[in-house]
Design an enzyme around this catalytic site. Structure first.
Site, short mmCIF file in Angstrom:
data_model
loop_
_atom_site.label_atom_id
_atom_site.label_comp_id
_atom_site.label_asym_id
_atom_site.label_seq_id
_atom_site.Cartn_x
_atom_site.Cartn_y
_atom_site.Cartn_z
N ARG A 94 35.52 85.75 -115.86
CA ARG A 94 35.82 84.43 -116.31
C ARG A 94 35.88 84.07 -117.68
O ARG A 94 36.51 83.67 -118.42
CB ARG A 94 35.00 83.64 -115.65
N ASN A 148 39.82 80.26 -106.26
CA ASN A 148 40.82 79.90 -107.44
C ASN A 148 41.28 81.17 -108.00
O ASN A 148 40.54 82.21 -107.48
CB ASN A 148 40.07 79.26 -108.79
N CYS A 170 41.97 72.69 -101.92
CA CYS A 170 41.23 72.46 -103.58
C CYS A 170 40.46 71.28 -103.33
O CYS A 170 40.81 70.16 -102.72
CB CYS A 170 42.25 72.38 -104.51
N ASP A 171 39.14 71.57 -104.00
CA ASP A 171 38.37 70.02 -103.92
C ASP A 171 38.70 69.21 -105.14
O ASP A 171 38.24 68.02 -105.12
CB ASP A 171 36.82 70.63 -104.23
N HIS A 200 46.06 71.75 -109.33
CA HIS A 200 45.62 71.49 -110.64
C HIS A 200 46.88 70.75 -111.26
O HIS A 200 47.03 71.16 -112.84
CB HIS A 200 45.11 72.49 -111.32
N TYR A 265 43.56 68.08 -114.67
CA TYR A 265 43.84 69.37 -115.19
C TYR A 265 45.10 69.18 -116.05
O TYR A 265 45.41 70.33 -116.84
CB TYR A 265 44.06 70.34 -114.07
N ARG A 285 33.20 77.30 -121.21
CA ARG A 285 32.94 76.87 -119.54
C ARG A 285 32.26 77.98 -119.03
O ARG A 285 31.05 77.53 -118.24
CB ARG A 285 33.84 76.17 -118.97
#
Length: 442
Positions: A94, A148, A170-171, A200, A265, A285
């Protein structure tokens, strides 16, 4: 006696796993469990959480049969639900997803732009493998997938496992609805929404209570000033600075089209120059999560193991967890819960491609989601969505065909990337970084 369910959490070593287990324990009266299993391909990482949760379950719910394992047959045999939240390449990859694009002056983000494309290319193989294991050992099992990048994963499932019992959710809409409810002094359960878009990448067109009172104008007035940031969230969620900034930025997204409330997003697509200008290419992040939630969750787990008890030591339950039990109950008990989900369009948005994986409200029962019609959408949003859904389709095609050309096209088409030249430079760097995960591209 109520039916009791057997659950496997795929991605047992995830920092979200303890919160999901705690949420399940809090809801045993609504959703009884007989067996809970954790499954991960990283035995060492999973063992830390697995052991801590074993102690917790013995104390809080000793009747639940519990194991954590790396053996697929043991994990997937005799299960009713698979909760899937995997991260292929973990936080190390990531970090590269975020830092490689930033090196080229392009948005570096987990699910949007080149980072999301790279992550999607890594995730497809593992997701398909999980579906196949589930179907091999428990053919009637439902997968609740919130891994994701959900848009690319959902498109890959649509193409590669058309008839599989996979629910993609998705939350993000759940979390934003929670903030909206705080703005108007309601609870999320009191509200019904209309929403359209991609994962998103979407817009709310209505937020009504059960009496039919419309709160969209009132919420828009608040968002114009403050974005979605509420003091309640700052005080109770211990929100990272990057998330506070993201929720505040919603006021600028609303200004682009004041008719609808935007998904946060969209900042990566509408204001990529702003995002890059406010990013630290040395500390993204991913670093924030590794230094924050990652350390917090694993230190809590180690403390429980060292003390041999969970007494007085709490795993926190994030918003990521709370909607999952509602979805499982909707399937198990045919409750016809209304939830925003990622589904094949099939005419739900009248002027959009039938085979696009869109995110819209659905009524969920024993047979899965039934999408609700959203009518026609405006040209601005439709054009943006068509561009983005084509990116997602090209990524999946590139994966299946091993096509360098199609992945280059996907990156070139992304609204976050300024030119084909930059797209190619980023792609070549991503290929080098992802050699252990991507198929070979020709």
């Amino acid at each position: 006696m109520k039916q009791q369910f057997s659950i496997v959490i795929a991605g047992g070593g995830s920092t979200y796993t303890p919160g999901i287990v705690m949420m399940l324990l809090d809801n045993l009266d609504r959703f009884p469990i007989r067996t809970l299993k954790l499954y991960d391909n990283d035995a060492d990482r999973q063992a830390v959480l697995g052991e801590a949760l074993e102690i917790t379950l013995k104390e809080k719910a000793p009747d639940i049969e519990y194991i954590y394992t790396t053996d697929p047959e043991e994990a997937f045999t005799d299960v009713d639900f698979c909760f899937a939240h995997i991260r292929t390449g973990k936080y190390k990859m990531r970090e590269l997803d975020e830092k490689i694009p930033l090196k080229h002056g392009v948005v570096g983000q987990e699910t949007c732009g080149p980072g999301g494309i790279a992550y999607g290319m890594r995730s497809i193989k593992d997701m398909i493998e999980l579906i196949d294991l589930m179907e091999q050992y428990s053919p009637d099992c439902w997968m609740l997938n919130y891994s994701n990048p959900a848009a690319i994963v959902a498109e890959a499932c649509r193409v590669l496992r058309t008839n599989s019992k996979v629910l993609n959710i998705c939350d993000m809409p759940v979390g934003t609805l929670r903030r909206m409810s705080q703005i108007i002094g309601k609870t999320p359960q009191e509200l019904d929404v209309r929403y359209f878009g991609l994962n998103h990448f979407g817009w709310w067109t209505s937020i009504k209570d059960k009496e039919g009172i419309e709160y969209l104008p009132q919420i828009k007035e608040y968002v114009k000033e403050h974005g979605y940031l509420t003091q309640i969230e700052v005080d109770t969620q211990h929100m990272d600075p990057s998330w506070q900034e993201t929720h505040k930025k919603a006021k600028d997204l609303l200004a682009v089209d004041p008719r609808f409330l935007p998904n946060t997003y969209l900042k990566y697509y509408f204001y990529p120059d702003y995002v890059v200008g406010h990013s630290n290419p040395e500390y993204t992040r991913a670093n924030e999560v590794m230094d924050g939630r990652e350390k917090e969750v694993f230190s809590t787990a180690r403390e429980i193991v060292e003390k041999g008890t969970s007494e007085g030591i709490e795993f926190s339950i994030g918003s990521h967890a709370t909607f999952i039990v509602d979805l499982a109950r909707a399937i198990a008990y045919n409750t016809h819960e209304r939830m925003v989900m990622i589904v094949e369009n099939n005419g739900s948005i009248a002027n959009f491609d039938n085979d696009a994986m869109v995110e819209i409200p659905c009524i969920v029962g024993a047979d899965g989601p039934e999408p609700l019609s959203q009518g026609k959408i405006p040209d601005f949003e439709r054009a943006l969505m068509y561009q983005q859904v084509t990116v997602e389709k090209l990524v999946v095609q590139a994966y299946i065909e091993g096509s360098y050309q199609k992945l280059w096209q996907a990156l070139t088409l992304s609204k976050t990337v300024p030119s084909a030249k930059v797209a190619k430079e980023i792609l070549d760097d991503l290929i080098e970084a992802n050699q252990a995960y991507w198929p070979e591209l020709k």
